[in-house]
Design a protein around this motif. Structure first.
Motif, PDB file in Angstrom:
ATOM      1  N   TYR A  33      43.073  30.024  45.168  1.00 51.92           N
ATOM      2  CA  TYR A  33      42.924  31.011  45.771  1.00 51.92           C
ATOM      3  C   TYR A  33      41.575  31.263  46.635  1.00 51.92           C
ATOM      4  CZ  TYR A  33      47.944  32.062  44.552  1.00 51.92           C
ATOM      5  OH  TYR A  33      49.174  31.931  44.437  1.00 51.92           O
ATOM      6  N   PHE A  34      40.583  31.007  45.643  1.00 51.99           N
ATOM      7  CA  PHE A  34      39.363  31.087  46.392  1.00 51.99           C
ATOM      8  C   PHE A  34      38.799  30.160  47.782  1.00 51.99           C
ATOM      9  CE2 PHE A  34      38.637  34.019  42.621  1.00 51.99           C
ATOM     10  CZ  PHE A  34      37.450  34.458  42.964  1.00 51.99           C
ATOM     11  N   LEU A  57      31.951  49.051  31.801  1.00 43.89           N
ATOM     12  CA  LEU A  57      32.822  47.905  32.449  1.00 43.89           C
ATOM     13  C   LEU A  57      33.754  48.487  33.925  1.00 43.89           C
ATOM     14  CD1 LEU A  57      33.992  45.899  29.466  1.00 43.89           C
ATOM     15  CD2 LEU A  57      32.192  45.363  31.073  1.00 43.89           C
ATOM     16  N   LYS A  58      33.896  47.820  34.829  1.00 41.55           N
ATOM     17  CA  LYS A  58      34.391  48.147  36.052  1.00 41.55           C
ATOM     18  C   LYS A  58      35.022  46.909  36.659  1.00 41.55           C
ATOM     19  CE  LYS A  58      34.965  50.588  39.956  1.00 41.55           C
ATOM     20  NZ  LYS A  58      35.757  51.648  40.051  1.00 41.55           N
ATOM     21  N   GLU A  59      36.394  47.151  37.100  1.00 44.30           N
ATOM     22  CA  GLU A  59      37.203  46.280  37.632  1.00 44.30           C
ATOM     23  C   GLU A  59      37.609  46.191  39.174  1.00 44.30           C
ATOM     24  OE1 GLU A  59      40.892  46.476  35.515  1.00 44.30           O
ATOM     25  OE2 GLU A  59      40.141  45.754  33.443  1.00 44.30           O
ATOM     26  N   ILE A  60      37.494  45.034  39.641  1.00 45.08           N
ATOM     27  CA  ILE A  60      37.885  45.129  41.067  1.00 45.08           C
ATOM     28  C   ILE A  60      38.668  44.041  41.516  1.00 45.08           C
ATOM     29  CG2 ILE A  60      37.136  44.880  43.600  1.00 45.08           C
ATOM     30  CD1 ILE A  60      34.880  46.412  42.883  1.00 45.08           C
ATOM     31  N   GLN A  61      39.822  43.953  42.095  1.00 43.73           N
ATOM     32  CA  GLN A  61      40.746  43.051  41.978  1.00 43.73           C
ATOM     33  C   GLN A  61      40.649  42.262  43.439  1.00 43.73           C
ATOM     34  OE1 GLN A  61      44.737  43.976  41.351  1.00 43.73           O
ATOM     35  NE2 GLN A  61      45.669  41.888  42.237  1.00 43.73           N
ATOM     36  N   TYR A  62      40.661  40.953  43.180  1.00 43.86           N
ATOM     37  CA  TYR A  62      40.475  39.774  44.230  1.00 43.86           C
ATOM     38  C   TYR A  62      41.450  39.353  44.814  1.00 43.86           C
ATOM     39  CZ  TYR A  62      38.487  35.689  47.033  1.00 43.86           C
ATOM     40  OH  TYR A  62      38.491  34.945  47.812  1.00 43.86           O
ATOM     41  N   LEU A  63      42.617  38.805  43.953  1.00 37.14           N
ATOM     42  CA  LEU A  63      43.677  38.023  44.201  1.00 37.14           C
ATOM     43  C   LEU A  63      44.568  39.231  44.671  1.00 37.14           C
ATOM     44  CD1 LEU A  63      44.104  35.558  41.658  1.00 37.14           C
ATOM     45  CD2 LEU A  63      42.997  35.083  43.592  1.00 37.14           C
ATOM     46  N   GLN A  64      45.216  38.738  46.127  1.00 38.52           N
ATOM     47  CA  GLN A  64      46.197  39.546  46.420  1.00 38.52           C
ATOM     48  C   GLN A  64      47.658  39.381  45.952  1.00 38.52           C
ATOM     49  OE1 GLN A  64      44.689  38.704  50.762  1.00 38.52           O
ATOM     50  NE2 GLN A  64      44.715  40.950  51.002  1.00 38.52           N
ATOM     51  N   VAL A  65      47.785  39.458  44.804  1.00 35.34           N
ATOM     52  CA  VAL A  65      48.941  39.297  43.994  1.00 35.34           C
ATOM     53  C   VAL A  65      49.386  40.302  42.933  1.00 35.34           C
ATOM     54  CG1 VAL A  65      49.067  36.648  44.659  1.00 35.34           C
ATOM     55  CG2 VAL A  65      48.084  37.616  42.457  1.00 35.34           C
ATOM     56  N   ILE A  66      50.770  40.343  42.765  1.00 37.32           N
ATOM     57  CA  ILE A  66      50.998  41.162  41.564  1.00 37.32           C
ATOM     58  C   ILE A  66      50.959  40.405  40.272  1.00 37.32           C
ATOM     59  CG2 ILE A  66      52.121  42.676  43.055  1.00 37.32           C
ATOM     60  CD1 ILE A  66      55.041  41.411  42.129  1.00 37.32           C
ATOM     61  N   ASP A  67      51.485  41.146  39.348  1.00 40.21           N
ATOM     62  CA  ASP A  67      51.516  40.363  37.788  1.00 40.21           C
ATOM     63  C   ASP A  67      52.575  38.994  37.836  1.00 40.21           C
ATOM     64  OD1 ASP A  67      49.966  42.255  36.777  1.00 40.21           O
ATOM     65  OD2 ASP A  67      51.706  43.590  36.239  1.00 40.21           O
ATOM     66  N   PRO A  68      51.970  38.084  37.195  1.00 41.06           N
ATOM     67  CA  PRO A  68      52.833  36.932  37.148  1.00 41.06           C
ATOM     68  C   PRO A  68      54.164  37.119  36.779  1.00 41.06           C
ATOM     69  CG  PRO A  68      51.330  36.810  35.504  1.00 41.06           C
ATOM     70  CD  PRO A  68      50.982  37.900  36.141  1.00 41.06           C
ATOM     71  N   TRP A  69      55.387  36.177  37.549  1.00 38.51           N
ATOM     72  CA  TRP A  69      56.687  36.138  37.262  1.00 38.51           C
ATOM     73  C   TRP A  69      57.286  34.834  36.653  1.00 38.51           C
ATOM     74  CZ3 TRP A  69      60.612  40.090  38.627  1.00 38.51           C
ATOM     75  CH2 TRP A  69      60.436  41.402  39.049  1.00 38.51           C
ATOM     76  N   PHE A 123      52.605  33.514  40.044  1.00 34.70           N
ATOM     77  CA  PHE A 123      52.401  34.677  41.081  1.00 34.70           C
ATOM     78  C   PHE A 123      53.409  34.715  41.883  1.00 34.70           C
ATOM     79  CE2 PHE A 123      47.602  33.828  40.082  1.00 34.70           C
ATOM     80  CZ  PHE A 123      47.426  35.043  39.311  1.00 34.70           C
ATOM     81  N   PHE A 124      53.668  35.829  42.449  1.00 35.13           N
ATOM     82  CA  PHE A 124      54.916  36.238  43.298  1.00 35.13           C
ATOM     83  C   PHE A 124      54.343  36.125  44.634  1.00 35.13           C
ATOM     84  CE2 PHE A 124      59.094  38.346  43.000  1.00 35.13           C
ATOM     85  CZ  PHE A 124      59.443  38.491  44.402  1.00 35.13           C
ATOM     86  N   THR A 125      54.204  34.993  45.424  1.00 27.42           N
ATOM     87  CA  THR A 125      54.045  34.904  46.621  1.00 27.42           C
ATOM     88  C   THR A 125      55.046  34.536  47.554  1.00 27.42           C
ATOM     89  OG1 THR A 125      53.793  32.455  46.501  1.00 27.42           O
ATOM     90  CG2 THR A 125      51.975  33.821  45.698  1.00 27.42           C
TER      91      THR A 125
END
Length: 633
Positions: free
Chosen positions: A459-460, A525-537, A288-290
């Motif tokens: 992250y959790f 099906l429904k999606e909700i993002q939890y992690l505050q990151v973008i796609d892995p790099w 992840f791009f942090t």
């Protein structure tokens, strides 16, 4: 101490009072080579020349129509500070004949001035036996360096070459940039302008790559697609990083760790730790791009577009709303209530009119009143309530006016009842759309689960944002309960049962959805993002000399479809909804809860009034007996 001669030279040039020796070719060579670079240049020169020769150098640039050199600064040996903001424009010009010049070069090497984006032009080298001066043997001129050697080979002819090494202790390599002679000046050899493109061949140099494997058995299944839901991000990029190494004609060495790396007690562990300590060149498992990692590693590309999100089946509408009230809009409810009120008044008036017209007497001729609606509000209310519920009535009006009013009542209420029932059936098959944000998810009735991975646990447990922290503390790991981290298969199966939100890597999780879910179940099906990151790099170590080569290689791999192929083999996109119209929805207790609640309250009230009637009857019987007994006495 800087020695800027620009103004003096300009005056001397205008007056033409200086004649230059014909044998001083080096100023012209410096000018021609810098012009051939084709880029804006700010020259920082360390030269053991006479003032007259330095003036000649400045005049060659001042008299040229080209504006490649914007500034020329002369510095003493040992001065390594670069007081400019345009590092890409800097060209260091150094005279190798200066005494103790090696010390000056070493100081610049320690300051990373031989690395990109700086350029170097070394003059005064006349050894014909070797193309690499001895002064450079202690320097790290790696593939990203741009160092040009001007070598005098005799008869006013100079060879001009790039020199570099693939590794610190590697072999020296030269690249012909051109040559210069007195008669024809500088002749450039046509080559690719980009340094990285010229040096893509690493000639078997060993590149160390670090991969993250959270399961020990994954090392045996990196390419055979066995257990591809475990360590998927590594298994997807293992072939492509090998393609990258092959593209660069390098050899490889692998290091495997069990975590991407996090800062613990001021020290980075895992793959990030290896990159920080410069023990590996490439982090083969995208991460992840942090903000914490940006300053310590270099991100080069995003090869795998996948994210981790909460995925759940949208709950039934009855879980969020009362279907028996939701069937009609408020305006329809008000209109229906007004209609019933009007019909109540009409029937009540018609009943009074009929009894008065026919001369009925409620206290006499009781047999003649059987089946006739009496002019009482309670009787009229019971009649309308029965009509609303599509129930029959033991009483009616005998006159034509009363029958017409009752016919209109039953027809109107029949249409309302039909519409109401149809809406109930439609709503029973509808899903709720009320869960759209993390806050909605937190306050819903859904249970939670999280795929048991290293980054999910990190992250959790470290979340500080209030909503995310509350999700972990109240839904994922409530006090006194074991944290709900689970396998992918277990989580997807619970998600299929409904009322369960599972946090998973979507590209991997949807493979299990396709395996276990029926076609009709995929529609909600429904999606909700939890992690505050973008796609892995994909990350490489900071200040690696192969950075541009890695970027070129990864872009080529993506352009030729090799990365897409690996992504499609191991990752699934969100399944398309098909067969949703034919889905059969069973009615559950939750759907019937309001009706059962009314039935329960009605039963309780019926029992209560029954008891009251029994008590009233007993009281009446006792009072009657007492009255008879007193009369006998």
């Amino acid at each position: 101490m800087k020695m800027i001669y620009y103004l003096k030279i300009l005056l001397l040039t205008i007056s033409n009072t200086i004649c230059y020796a014909e044998t001083d070719f080096e100023p012209n060579i410096v000018h021609d080579v810098i012009q051939a670079m084709g880029r804006p240049s700010s020259v920082i020169a360390t030269l053991c020349w006479s003032d007259q020769k330095k003036m000649q150098l400045v005049s060659t640039f001042s008299g040229s129509i080209s504006k490649q050199a914007a500034m020329i600064v002369f510095v003493q040996q040992g001065q390594v500070e670069v007081q400019t903001y345009d590092d890409h424009h800097i060209v260091f010009v150094v005279d190798l004949t200066c005494p103790n010049i090696t010390d000056h070069l070493v100081q610049n090497n320690r300051a990373n001035h031989f690395r990109v984006p700086f350029r170097w032009l070394l003059i005064g080298y006349e050894n014909s036996e070797s193309s690499v001066p001895e002064e450079l043997t202690v320097l790290d001129l790696l593939p990203d360096s741009e160092v040009i050697i001007v070598q005098h080979v005799g008869n006013s002819v100079y060879d001009i070459n790039y020199v570099y090494k693939i590794s610190v202790n590697g072999t020296w390599y030269t690249e012909a940039f051109g040559y210069w002679n007195k008669g024809g000046g500088f002749k450039k050899i046509i080559r690719p302008e980009s340094t990285a493109l010229r040096r893509l061949d690493l000639k078997g140099y060993t590149i160390t790559i670090c991969y993250v494997l959270t399961d020990d058995d994954s090392i045996n299944h990196l390419t055979d697609e066995v257990n591809d839901h475990i360590d998927t991000i590594t298994k997807v990029n293992f072939p492509t990083t090998n393609h990258l190494i092959d593209f660069l004609n390098a050899s490889r060495k692998y290091i495997f760790v069990n975590t991407w790396g996090y800062k613990v007690n001021g020290t980075w562990n895992g793959m990030t730790g290896y990159l920080v300590r410069e023990k590996v060149e490439i982090g083969g498992s995208p991460m992840f791009f942090t903000s914490e990692r940006v300053s310590i590693v270099e991100y080069i590309s995003s090869p795998t577009p996948t994210r981790s999100k909460f995925v759940f089946q949208q709950p039934k509408l009855s879980y969020e709303n009362n279907l028996f009230l939701l069937s009609f809009q408020n305006s329809v409810w008000y209109s229906s209530l007004a209609l019933v009120t009007i019909m109540f008044l009409a029937i009540f008036i018609a009943t009074l009119w009929e009894w008065k017209k026919r001369g009925y007497n409620e206290k006499t001729d009781t047999d003649a009143h059987v089946g006739l609606l009496r002019p009482k509000m309670s009787d009229v209310i019971i009649l309308i309530f029965g009509a609303t519920c599509q129930q029959g009535s033991p009483v009616e009006l005998k006159g034509s006016l009363g029958r017409i009013v009752m016919l209109i009542l039953f027809i109107a209420l029949m249409f309302l009842y039909t519409s109401y029932s149809a809406n109930i059936v439609a709503l029973l098959q509808s899903s709720s759309s009320g869960i759209k944000t993390l806050d909605d998810l937190l306050h819903s009735r859904l249970k939670f689960g999280v795929h048991d991975t290293v980054f999910n646990r990190y992250y959790f447990t470290t979340a500080t944002e209030p909503t995310r922290k509350a999700i972990y503390e109240t839904k994922v790991a409530p006090p006194g309960v074991k944290p709900r981290f689970m396998t992918m298969e277990e989580g997807v199966k619970k998600m299929q049962q409904g009322l369960f939100a599972f946090h998973m890597e979507t590209g991997v999780g949807y493979k299990f959805v396709g395996k276990f879910f029926h076609e009709s179940e995929k529609c909600g099906l429904k999606e909700i993002q939890y992690l505050q990151v973008i796609d892995p790099w994909l990350a490489v170590r900071k200040n690696t000399p192969y950075l541009e080569m890695f970027k070129i290689g990864t872009k080529r791999i993506q352009e030729h479809g090799l990365q897409s192929r690996e992504n499609h083999l191991l990752y699934e996109r969100r399944p398309k909804c098909s067969g949703g119209d034919g889905n059969f929805v069973s009615v559950s207790m939750v759907d019937c809860y309001p009706a059962l609640l009314v039935l329960s309250y009605g039963s309780i009230m019926a029992v209560f009034f029954c008891v009251l009637e029994i008590l009233y009857k007993r009281k009446h019987e006792i009072l009657t007996r007492l009255s008879c007994h007193s009369d006998i006495e």
